[in-house]
Design an enzyme around this catalytic site. Structure first.
Site, PDB file in Angstrom:
ATOM      1  N   THR A  49       0.820  -1.220   0.000  1.00  6.53           N
ATOM      2  CA  THR A  49       0.000   0.000   0.000  1.00  6.53           C
ATOM      3  C   THR A  49       0.846   1.259   0.000  1.00  6.53           C
ATOM      4  OG1 THR A  49      -1.760  -1.168   1.141  1.00  6.53           O
ATOM      5  CG2 THR A  49      -1.791   1.215   1.325  1.00  6.53           C
ATOM      6  N   SER A  96       2.153  -7.834  -0.332  1.00  7.89           N
ATOM      7  CA  SER A  96       3.020  -8.664   0.522  1.00  7.89           C
ATOM      8  C   SER A  96       2.687 -10.148   0.403  1.00  7.89           C
ATOM      9  CB  SER A  96       2.906  -8.214   1.981  1.00  7.89           C
ATOM     10  OG  SER A  96       1.570  -8.306   2.431  1.00  7.89           O
ATOM     11  N   THR A 127       1.467  -4.505   4.408  1.00  9.43           N
ATOM     12  CA  THR A 127       1.340  -4.789   5.841  1.00  9.43           C
ATOM     13  C   THR A 127       0.702  -6.156   6.132  1.00  9.43           C
ATOM     14  OG1 THR A 127      -0.754  -3.598   5.857  1.00  9.43           O
ATOM     15  CG2 THR A 127       1.215  -2.362   6.515  1.00  9.43           C
ATOM     16  N   ASP A 128       0.001  -6.735   5.140  1.00 10.71           N
ATOM     17  CA  ASP A 128      -0.761  -7.964   5.413  1.00 10.71           C
ATOM     18  C   ASP A 128       0.117  -9.081   5.990  1.00 10.71           C
ATOM     19  OD1 ASP A 128      -2.893  -6.608   4.425  1.00 10.71           O
ATOM     20  OD2 ASP A 128      -3.220  -7.865   2.665  1.00 10.71           O
TER      21      ASP A 128
HETATM   22  N1  ASP Z   1      -2.661  -5.688   0.450  1.00  8.23           N
HETATM   23  C1  ASP Z   1      -1.564  -4.905   0.926  1.00  8.23           C
HETATM   24  C2  ASP Z   1      -0.330  -5.767   1.075  1.00  8.23           C
HETATM   25  O1  ASP Z   1      -0.141  -6.425   2.076  1.00  8.23           O
HETATM   26  C3  ASP Z   1      -1.891  -4.221   2.163  1.00  8.23           C
HETATM   27  C4  ASP Z   1      -0.824  -3.283   2.586  1.00  8.23           C
HETATM   28  O2  ASP Z   1       0.116  -3.018   1.855  1.00  8.23           O
HETATM   29  O3  ASP Z   1      -0.932  -2.772   3.673  1.00  8.23           O
HETATM   30  O4  ASP Z   1       0.501  -5.724   0.208  1.00  8.23           O
END
Ligand code: ASP
Length: 375
Positions: A49, A96, A127-128
């Protein structure tokens, strides 16, 4: 001539040597040129993100993750030259969850390669699964120099995004040198956490990362970087600091297959038998309470241990707390959550198939306890 003109006083910011010094002559700032060499920090970008392009400036949740390039993001970051000499490396640009363990193997080697010339590294990811990537790096990077992982909950291109602030503060934290020997630390929302215990706790909120019960390591408030507790890793004796998981000694294809089976009321045996049939060498159970699993799962576990030599790690699905019970073929996961325990079991099985050796690694590296005999 006043002595002060010949020997100007150099006033350092109190936080660390990461900051440019001001040259003060008789109380007046005459130059902001830095006589102090700024730390070299490389940002290794994988997407997420933080590199997201939103539909418009107010689309907080409608965006394409892993779109912008880190080179452009770093260029757009104001005042970075006050904290570090920043370079970037585009490792990938994806969510991720889409990275394979083999790709994370390459990411870890890339971090160590960068740390040969850099004073610290910032890794940006989604973050996932950031907690899993962080713990993988924590267990495999050989250099004790600072590694800070960051990302954001709002894309770079919306109003009120946390992306720019998180990237800036992650660079600042790495440049401060304060987390040397802490292993990989995770920084979002002006807070940083130790990799082994941090977890994503909310789907959308910017304060999503928590270290349940034990709490974060510290805060970043402008030039104040405050560390309020140390992690067990930073207190380990020098000979134990680097883990046995030196990736340069194995090939990416030898990373072991390890899965997670979640227990619940009257859970069936299918998850465990299916994983075993699929070739899993290890299985982490996310058990109820202090790690218990259902009767059917228990029977499938016993069969897998006896007939296939599968190694199990017991963890709790409660979100916090420790696990102490081990038995033949079963290792207690201490306070590792299931996703973290899976990373450690996967690395362990990639380097050994001996139960007692792996159990010993869990006792040494999978335990969050402070070793009071350490440094
Ligand atoms: N879907 C995203 C990921 O994990 C969420 C994020 O980046 O926070 O790549």
């Amino acid at each position: 001539m006043a002595l002060g003109a010949l020997f100007p006083t150099v006033t350092m910011f109190p936080v660390s040597n990461a900051y440019a010094a001001e040259v003060v002559v008789q109380g007046t700032v005459v130059s902001t040129q830095s006589p102090v060499k700024l730390p070299k920090i490389q940002v290794i970008a994988t997407g997420g993100t933080i590199a997201g392009q939103s539909v418009d400036e107010t689309s907080f949740q409608n965006y394409k993750a892993g779109t912008l390039l880190m080179e452009d993001m770093v260029k757009a970051l104001p005042n970075k030259d006050q904290i570090a000499e920043v370079s970037s490396y585009q490792f990938g640009n994806a969510g991720s969850g889409s990275y394979s363990m083999q790709q994370l193997y390459s990411l870890s080697l890339k971090v160590d390669e960068a740390l040969k010339t850099q004073d610290g590294v910032v890794v940006t990811t989604g973050t996932d699964t950031m907690e899993e990537i962080a713990y993988f790096l924590d267990l495999t990077v050989r250099s004790p120099k600072p590694v800070v992982i960051t990302g954001s909950m709002r894309p770079w291109t919306v109003i009120g995004s946390d992306a720019q602030a998180n990237l800036y503060n992650a660079i600042k934290l790495a440049a401060s040198g304060k987390t040397k020997y802490f292993g990989t630390v995770l920084m979002l929302n002006d807070e940083f956490h130790t990799a082994r215990e941090v977890t994503k706790s909310n789907a959308y909120r910017t304060d999503t990362f928590e270290t349940p019960k034990l709490g974060m390591l510290g805060y970043i408030d402008e030039k104040n970087i405050r560390i309020y507790r140390s992690n067990a890793r930073s207190l380990m004796s020098e000979d134990k600091w680097a883990t046995p998981f030196d990736l340069s000694k194995i090939s990416p294809s030898s990373l072991a297959k390890v899965e997670i089976a979640y227990s619940y009321q009257d859970a069936g045996s299918g998850a465990i038998t299916g994983f075993v049939e699929d070739g899993a060498k290890g299985i982490v159970t996310a058990g109820t309470g202090a790690g218990g699993i259902s009767k059917a799962m228990g029977e499938a576990r016993t069969k897998a241990i006896k007939e296939k030599g599968v190694i199990f790690v017991a963890t709790t699905r409660t979100g916090s707390g420790s696990n102490y019970t081990s038995a033949d073929g079963i290792i207690a996961g201490d306070n590792l959550n299931a996703a973290h325990a899976r990373i450690l079991l996967m690395l362990s099985l990639s380097f050994s198939s001996d139960f007692n050796t792996i159990k010993g690694w869990f006792d040494t590296y999978g335990s969050g306890q402070i070793d009071t005999a350490g440094k």
